[in-house]
Design an enzyme around this catalytic site. Sequence first.
Site, mmCIF file in Angstrom:
data_model
loop_
_atom_site.group_PDB
_atom_site.id
_atom_site.type_symbol
_atom_site.label_atom_id
_atom_site.label_comp_id
_atom_site.label_asym_id
_atom_site.label_seq_id
_atom_site.Cartn_x
_atom_site.Cartn_y
_atom_site.Cartn_z
ATOM 1 N N GLU A 208 11.095 -3.383 14.912
ATOM 2 C CA GLU A 208 9.780 -3.736 15.457
ATOM 3 C C GLU A 208 9.881 -4.640 16.682
ATOM 4 O O GLU A 208 8.911 -5.258 17.093
ATOM 5 C CB GLU A 208 8.933 -4.379 14.359
ATOM 6 C CG GLU A 208 8.731 -3.409 13.202
ATOM 7 C CD GLU A 208 7.847 -3.936 12.098
ATOM 8 O OE1 GLU A 208 7.399 -5.086 12.179
ATOM 9 O OE2 GLU A 208 7.597 -3.172 11.144
ATOM 10 N N LYS A 343 -3.304 -0.072 7.151
ATOM 11 C CA LYS A 343 -2.353 0.862 7.755
ATOM 12 C C LYS A 343 -2.926 2.258 7.577
ATOM 13 O O LYS A 343 -3.065 2.721 6.442
ATOM 14 C CB LYS A 343 -1.003 0.784 7.043
ATOM 15 C CG LYS A 343 -0.262 -0.529 7.272
ATOM 16 C CD LYS A 343 0.963 -0.587 6.374
ATOM 17 C CE LYS A 343 1.911 -1.705 6.763
ATOM 18 N NZ LYS A 343 2.980 -1.883 5.761
#
Length: 432
Positions: A208, A343
């Site tokens: 990430e 999400k």
Amino acid sequence: MSHNSQIQKIQAREIIDSRGNPTVEVDVTLMDGSFGRAAVPSGASTGEYEAVELRDGDKQRYLGKGVLKAVEHVNVKIQEILKGQDALDQNRVDQLMLDADGTKNKGKLGANAILGTSLAVAKAAAFHSKLPLYRYIGGNFARELPVPMMNIINGGAHADNNVDFQEFMILPVGAKNFREGLRMGAEVFHSLKSVLKGKKLNTAVGDEGGFAPDLTSNVEAIEVILQAIEKAGYKPEKDVLLGLDAASSEFYDKSKKKYVLGAENNKEFSSAELVDYYANLVSKYPIITIEDGLDENDWEGWKLLSEKLGKKIQLVGDDLFVTNIEKLSKGITSGVGNSILIKVNQIGSLSETLASIEMAKKAKYTNVVSHRSGETEDVTISHIAVATNAGQIKTGSLSRTDRIAKYNELLRIEEELGKSAVYKGKETFYNL
């Protein structure tokens, strides 16, 4: 329904995500030529109650991770169901796919097939309506830019190092607007790099975009971030707050019913002891948010955590709630957590995502819209964050285009909103 907004063609393909794994991309074209494209993300640490990502399992292709079955489901079954439907009726479009799938976890058609189509339909409908996606979904009230939770040190399942917690994040709450918050984050990121270099620690980045140095403890990760904040000329607490994603299901030993912290000499903690460990960190450091502090099935532990820290800091359920209405309503009734991580691929359609956000808001839970560790250049989540005035976004660090694409889209949205744009900073934690 105008003939022009009817779905004419749906075309899916297999593309590659930021980790080199295949994922699904879907194109939707309407009768008047309006076009929408969406690519689906994928997670590394996944909750056991998430919607199912359909993978081919053919070891000869992409080590079994191909998505040709999901692509075929879109091109054949989903196309059959949706051809001629009105793209402006998102709820109906999604419901038709859910009915055709017929399972609780979208295991038949695949959440990746359904989600890719769902988002692409919304984008085509926005194009048809001559509106940016955030405005199409959120109407005239969509104007709040999210506070970014920037994951600048990675541990746990996202990194090969000796740190238990998966993410150590900074939140630039002292900024006047999103643009300034992004700059503050970038400056802290760069000063963290030089702090790590000074300690002769690795500065390679993880999935990430955060650093994954081999630190000796979880506290050391917090300490180097505080140094970096000060080195960048900011004040912890006043300008920048900290956040943790413990992803504790990853270090929970089910057989012993204990949490094992490798970075603390493999010490075993009961739920109550781990809650005390967090409370101690919160009293010492400017931590405003902890995600997945306890295992997704440890509801008793979550209750303790919520009683102890629920009025002080944001307690985010990710694996706990998996963006799912049933799970969230159980949490609300039990008084567990005070925030939900959103999400899109955990639940698998746009309308269900929006329903979860709505339910959280009604219960005075905050919403954090989030990426996954396997991302693409798709920027839909930036639009969802603004559309719903979620107030927070989690989309990685200040490097890697798969993360930066989301931040850059938010810059464009803020510019487009002009004077009506709002950035709440600390006020985003309205329920504390």
